[in-house]
Design an enzyme around this catalytic site. Structure first.
Site, PDB file in Angstrom:
ATOM      1  N   TRP A   1     -56.070  21.228 -54.205  1.00 34.06           N
ATOM      2  CA  TRP A   1     -56.532  21.968 -53.016  1.00 34.06           C
ATOM      3  C   TRP A   1     -56.468  23.429 -53.420  1.00 34.06           C
ATOM      4  CZ3 TRP A   1     -54.493  25.527 -49.416  1.00 34.06           C
ATOM      5  CH2 TRP A   1     -55.239  25.675 -48.247  1.00 34.06           C
TER       6      TRP A   1
ATOM      7  N   GLU B   1     -61.620  19.972 -36.455  1.00 34.75           N
ATOM      8  CA  GLU B   1     -61.253  19.565 -37.807  1.00 34.75           C
ATOM      9  C   GLU B   1     -62.314  18.656 -38.437  1.00 34.75           C
ATOM     10  OE1 GLU B   1     -57.653  17.265 -37.500  1.00 34.75           O
ATOM     11  OE2 GLU B   1     -57.080  17.699 -39.564  1.00 34.75           O
TER      12      GLU B   1
ATOM     13  N   LYS C   1     -58.784  18.043 -32.987  1.00 32.18           N
ATOM     14  CA  LYS C   1     -59.373  16.925 -33.743  1.00 32.18           C
ATOM     15  C   LYS C   1     -60.868  17.138 -33.924  1.00 32.18           C
ATOM     16  CE  LYS C   1     -56.798  15.276 -34.863  1.00 32.18           C
ATOM     17  NZ  LYS C   1     -55.380  15.096 -35.065  1.00 32.18           N
TER      18      LYS C   1
ATOM     19  N   LYS D   1     -53.918  17.121 -46.242  1.00 26.16           N
ATOM     20  CA  LYS D   1     -52.994  16.504 -45.294  1.00 26.16           C
ATOM     21  C   LYS D   1     -51.601  17.128 -45.331  1.00 26.16           C
ATOM     22  CE  LYS D   1     -51.977  12.301 -43.020  1.00 26.16           C
ATOM     23  NZ  LYS D   1     -52.569  12.755 -41.762  1.00 26.16           N
TER      24      LYS D   1
ATOM     25  N   CYS E   1     -51.355  20.153 -53.573  1.00 28.69           N
ATOM     26  CA  CYS E   1     -52.094  19.343 -54.511  1.00 28.69           C
ATOM     27  C   CYS E   1     -51.304  18.059 -54.674  1.00 28.69           C
ATOM     28  CB  CYS E   1     -52.211  20.063 -55.839  1.00 28.69           C
ATOM     29  SG  CYS E   1     -52.920  21.710 -55.650  1.00 28.69           S
TER      30      CYS E   1
ATOM     31  N   GLU F   1     -55.057  18.813 -28.255  1.00 23.54           N
ATOM     32  CA  GLU F   1     -55.122  17.903 -29.400  1.00 23.54           C
ATOM     33  C   GLU F   1     -56.566  17.406 -29.600  1.00 23.54           C
ATOM     34  OE1 GLU F   1     -53.540  17.267 -31.882  1.00 23.54           O
ATOM     35  OE2 GLU F   1     -54.257  15.330 -32.603  1.00 23.54           O
TER      36      GLU F   1
ATOM     37  N   HIS G   1     -61.176  32.709 -15.819  1.00 23.97           N
ATOM     38  CA  HIS G   1     -60.633  33.988 -16.311  1.00 23.97           C
ATOM     39  C   HIS G   1     -61.238  34.367 -17.661  1.00 23.97           C
ATOM     40  CE1 HIS G   1     -57.868  33.962 -12.993  1.00 23.97           C
ATOM     41  NE2 HIS G   1     -57.462  32.746 -13.323  1.00 23.97           N
TER      42      HIS G   1
ATOM     43  N   ARG H   1     -54.074  14.975 -50.340  1.00 18.34           N
ATOM     44  CA  ARG H   1     -53.373  16.254 -50.496  1.00 18.34           C
ATOM     45  C   ARG H   1     -54.301  17.375 -50.951  1.00 18.34           C
ATOM     46  NH1 ARG H   1     -47.816  15.185 -50.793  1.00 18.34           N
ATOM     47  NH2 ARG H   1     -47.458  17.231 -51.658  1.00 18.34           N
TER      48      ARG H   1
ATOM     49  N   ASN I   1     -47.931  21.508 -58.344  1.00 14.74           N
ATOM     50  CA  ASN I   1     -48.206  21.552 -56.911  1.00 14.74           C
ATOM     51  C   ASN I   1     -47.318  22.634 -56.319  1.00 14.74           C
ATOM     52  OD1 ASN I   1     -48.694  20.980 -54.177  1.00 14.74           O
ATOM     53  ND2 ASN I   1     -46.963  19.551 -54.128  1.00 14.74           N
ATOM     54  N   GLY I   2     -47.923  23.525 -55.532  1.00 19.25           N
ATOM     55  CA  GLY I   2     -47.144  24.601 -54.908  1.00 19.25           C
ATOM     56  C   GLY I   2     -47.815  25.928 -55.156  1.00 19.25           C
TER      57      GLY I   2
HETATM   58  O1  M6R Z   1     -47.391  17.177 -41.915  1.00 21.67           O
HETATM   59  P1  M6R Z   1     -47.367  17.963 -40.653  1.00 21.67           P
HETATM   60  O2  M6R Z   1     -47.291  17.132 -39.435  1.00 21.67           O
HETATM   61  O3  M6R Z   1     -46.288  19.010 -40.651  1.00 21.67           O
HETATM   62  O4  M6R Z   1     -48.742  18.736 -40.620  1.00 21.67           O
HETATM   63  C1  M6R Z   1     -49.014  19.691 -39.639  1.00 21.67           C
HETATM   64  C2  M6R Z   1     -50.500  19.988 -39.546  1.00 21.67           C
HETATM   65  O5  M6R Z   1     -50.966  20.492 -40.763  1.00 21.67           O
HETATM   66  C3  M6R Z   1     -51.303  18.745 -39.176  1.00 21.67           C
HETATM   67  O6  M6R Z   1     -50.850  18.185 -37.987  1.00 21.67           O
HETATM   68  C4  M6R Z   1     -52.787  19.076 -39.021  1.00 21.67           C
HETATM   69  O7  M6R Z   1     -52.968  19.902 -37.913  1.00 21.67           O
HETATM   70  C5  M6R Z   1     -53.581  17.783 -38.891  1.00 21.67           C
HETATM   71  N1  M6R Z   1     -54.496  17.670 -40.001  1.00 21.67           N
HETATM   72  C6  M6R Z   1     -54.365  17.687 -37.640  1.00 21.67           C
HETATM   73  O8  M6R Z   1     -55.074  16.502 -37.563  1.00 21.67           O
END
Ligand code: M6R
Length: 602
Positions: free
Chosen positions: A75, A487, A484, A597, A2, A480, A503, A27, A101-102
């Protein structure tokens, strides 16, 4: 994961809280709320399960003229997305308001204990035990700061907590394995989960250490720092280098568009930092780490992909063996002695990474943090830190930080391999020259992506799912691209080394299934593409001239690819594709559903 903020100012607090929360929304954005101390010594609590923009509307009529307040953007973990579960939470008297937060791991036991003693809970969230614990500690005669310390000593898990006492306007904060900074200005004090939330309002800040309790008294005197009830020196003050301009999206429709576009400039900046010293072994030498025989990269999500790309660079350039550790699975990883553990994290606050680092680190296996947040918990706990210089990234989907991580890690690899005699100096120098092409290579890829991808994306909106294929160095970039797309579009997207198709995954291909192929130079890819075509799949090739998206460098494209680096430039059309499809489906590309994030829970 959060975002929390607090303000104790000489003027109105609400605008600073709302501005900060809007910047912290990355966050978490399940709900938002503030508690303001009214002139009469009461609390005005405003909460919403909509976004911060709605909170701002609700506060427009605020006539409390409050100069002190706290705020939160959530969150959801414990308890659904309801107004009742939104922070701030209060004690039984209603006079103490708390944002957290936590995760409080022992919340269920604490709650049962507190309820037994007559405390009344108003929500389902773990955080609510905190105001009640503080309330009890105060009933036992402790002042607010000591009561907060006593309450924190009962918690298990991770927390950054800010408490506001309506009676006298006192604000107390504490943290344990969760980020919180205190900034000061002539207008007063501000606390936030991230310096970006208060940038422009403060010139310097101090990051709370685990166990710190800091008290801001209403008269504005120097904050009082304690640990375990004893006075301690304040943490070092650091200049706030984040500017408002870096945080604004300017004329771009969303932060992600801006951050994708910034990649050539980010590459330029990262390389300007690194390249001048590489021939002399910098930045490796300045990290003062021991020599290594192997490397292990540890990270999550996009950062894991960047780490794997770097592990592969170490392998291609000098045959260094490597292990890629999914941070959340580090418990089942066993590393040999003399392994350099490279932890990649944009935020430096990812709980899985922090835990993994604790598990993997030994005296023979030091930890190097490669992060975009050089003051983060990861940076503070690692043996050495290499910053990524991507600048603030607001979009939840990582874009420019991936590029910055790959280039930072690559610069480090060249410096380390040269300094430890594993790469001859002439080869290091030639590789440095290769890297100078990367900013223009990315710019070229961006131009191609902007021209070709929107049309292609428009034809893919009805697809239920996507396959991403590549071979060799392209495999991690395909992964990657798939991440993306998942997500942002909320459609399934799987990535495979192209040879694996037959396979199993080939069964997924039916008429018009989009199959995105990173078409490098491997001749066997043609066969894999034919296998898809024969089943009616719709192949979209990202490659050199003649491909559907001719974004990869190399003759006859003007800028040659850097073969030993891998197809870094392919990430640009993959990002643009994910964004375009998400926009076509009507999704918020900066704040995809269910995500945040900075993932500070395991
Ligand atoms: O802050 P970080 O790089 O450790 O975060 C890791 C992942 O949570 C982050 O890369 C996540 O996969 C991204 N939202 C992908 O776009």
């Amino acid at each position: 994961m959060c975002g929390i903020i607090a303000a104790r100012l000489s003027g109105a607090a609400a605008p600073a809280l709302v501005e900060g929360l809007a910047r912290l929304e990355y966050r978490g954005y399940d709900s938002a709320g503030v508690a303001l101390r009214t002139g009469a010594g009461g609390l005005r609590v405003v909460r919403t399960i909509e976004r911060v923009a709605q909170l701002e509307r609700l506060l427009r009529d605020d006539d409390t003229l409050a100069t002190t307040g706290i705020g939160h953007t959530r969150w959801a973990t414990h308890g659904g997305v309801t107004e009742r579960n939104a922070h701030p939470h209060r004690d039984c008297s209603g006079e103490l308001a708390v944002v957290h937060n936590g995760i409080v791991e022992n919340a269920a036991a604490l709650r049962a204990e507190l309820e037994e003693r007559g405390h009344r809970f108003a929500s389902e969230v773990d955080s609510e035990v905190i105001p009640h614990l503080i309330e009890e500690a105060r009933q036992h005669g402790l002042g607010l700061a000591d009561a907060v310390g006593a309450a924190a000593s009962r918690l298990e898990g991770a927390w950054a907590v800010v408490v506001l006492d309506a009676e006298d306007g006192r604000v107390v904060a504490t943290a344990h394995r969760s980020p919180l900074v205190l900034g000061r200005s002539i207008d007063g004090d501000l606390l936030a989960s991230d310096i970006g939330a208060i940038a422009g309002r403060v010139e310097s800040f101090r990051a709370l250490r685990s166990g710190d309790v800091v008290e801001l008294d209403p008269l504005g005197s120097e904050p009082r720092w304690t640990q375990g009830g004893r006075a301690v020196a304040a943490p070092l003050a650091m200049p706030c280098t984040v500017s408002n301009e870096q945080l604004d999206r300017g004329d771009y429709p969303d932060h992600m568009a801006k951050e994708i576009d910034e990649q050539p400039a980010v590459a330029e900046r990262v390389l300007a930092e690194l390249l001048p010293g590489i021939a002399q072994g910098e930045p490796w030498r300045s990290l003062a780490l021991p020599d290594f025989r192997r490397i292990a990269v540890v990270a999550c999500g996009t950062s894991l992909h960047a780490g794997i790309a770097i592990a592969e660079v170490f392998g291609r350039l000098a045959g260094i063996p490597s292990t890629a550790v999914v941070a959340s699975e580090a418990a089942s990883t066993y590393l040999e002695e003399q392994t350099l553990v490279m932890a990649f994290s944009q935020s430096g606050e990812t709980a899985d990474v922090l835990r993994a680092v604790e598990m993997l680190r030994t005296p023979g296996n030091p930890v190097l943090a490669i992060t975009n947040a050089p003051h983060s918990t990861l940076a503070r706990t690692a043996d050495a830190v290499l910053p990524c210089h991507a600048g603030p990234e607001i979009g939840v989907a990582a874009t420019k930080t991936f590029t910055a991580q790959v280039l930072t890690g690559t610069g480090l690899a060249l410096a380390a391999l040269g300094a430890t005699g594993r790469m001859p100096r002439e080869r290091v120098l030639a590789a440095v020259e290769d890297l100078r092409r990367v900013p223009e290579l990315l710019a070229q890829s961006l131009r191609v992506a902007d021209r070709f991808v929107p049309g292609i994306a428009g034809g893919l909106l009805d697809a239920h799912g996507f396959l991403f294929l590549a071979r060799g160095a392209g495999v991690v970039y395909a992964a990657e691209g798939a991440l993306k797309l998942k997500e942002l579009s909320y459609r399934w997207a799987e990535s495979y080394p192209a040879g694996e198709l037959k396979h199993g995954p080939l069964a997924l291909v039916e008429a018009q299934t989009p199959v995105i192929v990173l078409d490098g130079a491997d001749a066997r890819l043609a066969g894999n593409i034919a296998e898809v075509g024969a089943r009616g799949g719709r192949v979209i090739r990202i490659g050199g001239l003649g491909a559907d998206i001719p974004a990869l460098g190399g003759s006859p494209a003007p800028i040659d690819a850097v073969d030993w680096l891998g197809p870094l430039e392919s990430v640009v059309p993959l990002q643009v594709l994910a964004r375009e499809i998400a926009l076509g489906l009507g999704h918020d590309v900066d704040k995809p559903r269910n995500l945040a994030k900075s993932v500070t829970v395991e």
